[in-house]
Write a protein that holds these residues in place. Structure first.
Motif, PDB file in Angstrom:
ATOM      1  N   TRP A  94     -35.219   8.080   0.216  1.00  0.00           N
ATOM      2  CA  TRP A  94     -36.389   8.612   0.927  1.00  0.00           C
ATOM      3  C   TRP A  94     -36.729   7.737   2.129  1.00  0.00           C
ATOM      4  N   GLU A  95     -36.667   6.430   1.940  1.00  0.00           N
ATOM      5  CA  GLU A  95     -37.004   5.509   3.037  1.00  0.00           C
ATOM      6  C   GLU A  95     -35.991   5.622   4.172  1.00  0.00           C
ATOM      7  N   GLY A  96     -34.736   5.816   3.826  1.00  0.00           N
ATOM      8  CA  GLY A  96     -33.708   6.016   4.846  1.00  0.00           C
ATOM      9  C   GLY A  96     -33.964   7.269   5.657  1.00  0.00           C
ATOM     10  N   ARG A  97     -34.413   8.304   4.980  1.00  0.00           N
ATOM     11  CA  ARG A  97     -34.762   9.550   5.670  1.00  0.00           C
ATOM     12  C   ARG A  97     -35.932   9.318   6.628  1.00  0.00           C
ATOM     13  N   LEU A  98     -36.918   8.572   6.187  1.00  0.00           N
ATOM     14  CA  LEU A  98     -38.072   8.281   7.043  1.00  0.00           C
ATOM     15  C   LEU A  98     -37.658   7.411   8.221  1.00  0.00           C
ATOM     16  N   SER A  99     -36.772   6.462   7.991  1.00  0.00           N
ATOM     17  CA  SER A  99     -36.280   5.600   9.075  1.00  0.00           C
ATOM     18  C   SER A  99     -35.509   6.416  10.103  1.00  0.00           C
ATOM     19  N   ALA A 100     -34.742   7.378   9.637  1.00  0.00           N
ATOM     20  CA  ALA A 100     -33.988   8.243  10.551  1.00  0.00           C
ATOM     21  C   ALA A 100     -34.941   9.038  11.442  1.00  0.00           C
ATOM     22  N   CYS A 101     -36.085   9.398  10.899  1.00  0.00           N
ATOM     23  CA  CYS A 101     -37.100  10.099  11.710  1.00  0.00           C
ATOM     24  C   CYS A 101     -37.575   9.188  12.838  1.00  0.00           C
ATOM     25  N   GLU A 102     -37.809   7.922  12.517  1.00  0.00           N
ATOM     26  CA  GLU A 102     -38.291   6.971  13.507  1.00  0.00           C
ATOM     27  C   GLU A 102     -37.259   6.804  14.620  1.00  0.00           C
ATOM     28  N   LYS A 103     -35.979   6.714  14.238  1.00  0.00           N
ATOM     29  CA  LYS A 103     -34.910   6.573  15.239  1.00  0.00           C
ATOM     30  C   LYS A 103     -34.855   7.808  16.123  1.00  0.00           C
ATOM     31  N   LYS A 104     -35.020   8.963  15.531  1.00  0.00           N
ATOM     32  CA  LYS A 104     -35.021  10.206  16.297  1.00  0.00           C
ATOM     33  C   LYS A 104     -36.194  10.193  17.294  1.00  0.00           C
ATOM     34  N   GLY A 105     -37.334   9.733  16.833  1.00  0.00           N
ATOM     35  CA  GLY A 105     -38.520   9.690  17.695  1.00  0.00           C
ATOM     36  C   GLY A 105     -38.349   8.712  18.856  1.00  0.00           C
ATOM     37  N   GLN A 106     -37.657   7.626  18.625  1.00  0.00           N
ATOM     38  CA  GLN A 106     -37.435   6.637  19.683  1.00  0.00           C
ATOM     39  C   GLN A 106     -36.416   7.141  20.694  1.00  0.00           C
ATOM     40  N   ALA A 107     -35.493   7.997  20.242  1.00  0.00           N
ATOM     41  CA  ALA A 107     -34.462   8.523  21.140  1.00  0.00           C
ATOM     42  C   ALA A 107     -35.010   9.638  22.031  1.00  0.00           C
ATOM     43  N   ALA A 108     -36.100  10.250  21.603  1.00  0.00           N
ATOM     44  CA  ALA A 108     -36.655  11.392  22.362  1.00  0.00           C
ATOM     45  C   ALA A 108     -37.336  10.932  23.645  1.00  0.00           C
TER      46      ALA A 108
END
Length: 119
Positions: A105-119
């Motif tokens: 679950w935490e990995g999924r949340l971290s992936a969201c953060e990376k996606k947000g930083q790339a946008a």
């Protein structure tokens, strides 16, 4: 994400299930309008299973669902995080499955953060 599933009349059994889910949200400190949205997100998932039972969902199915949702145009990072939180509570508290306890679950949340930083 078909929202028409959420707007339909629920059976008594469904009302009990979603009432228990709301109680679990409160246990995790999710309340008020935020809890309403968590319930909506979980209902969208459950009512979108199209015949598949919640207790039959695999981690691969969840991964696929979250991947598709994450690529949906206009779907924001905070919304995806909300879905992940809602589904984490749904799977950990409302199913009899073993895999949710070991799911990343935490990995999924971290992936969201990376996606947000790339946008």
């Amino acid at each position: 994400m078909a929202k028409e599933h959420v707007k339909r009349k629920m059976s008594g059994k469904e009302q009990v299930f979603w009432g228990k889910y709301a109680e679990k949200l409160a246990k995790y400190g999710v309340s008020g309008r935020n809890a309403e949205w968590h319930v909506r997100r979980a209902q969208e998932f459950v009512y979108g299973l199209d015949g598949l039972k919640l207790n039959a969902v695999s981690s691969a199915y969840l991964d696929s669902y979250l991947d598709v949702l994450g690529r949906t145009p206009g779907f924001k990072v905070w919304q995806l995080r909300q879905v992940i939180y809602a589904l984490r509570i749904l799977f950990l508290e409302m199913t009899e499955l073993d895999w949710p306890a070991a799911y990343d679950w935490e990995g999924r949340l971290s992936a969201c953060e990376k996606k947000g930083q790339a946008a």
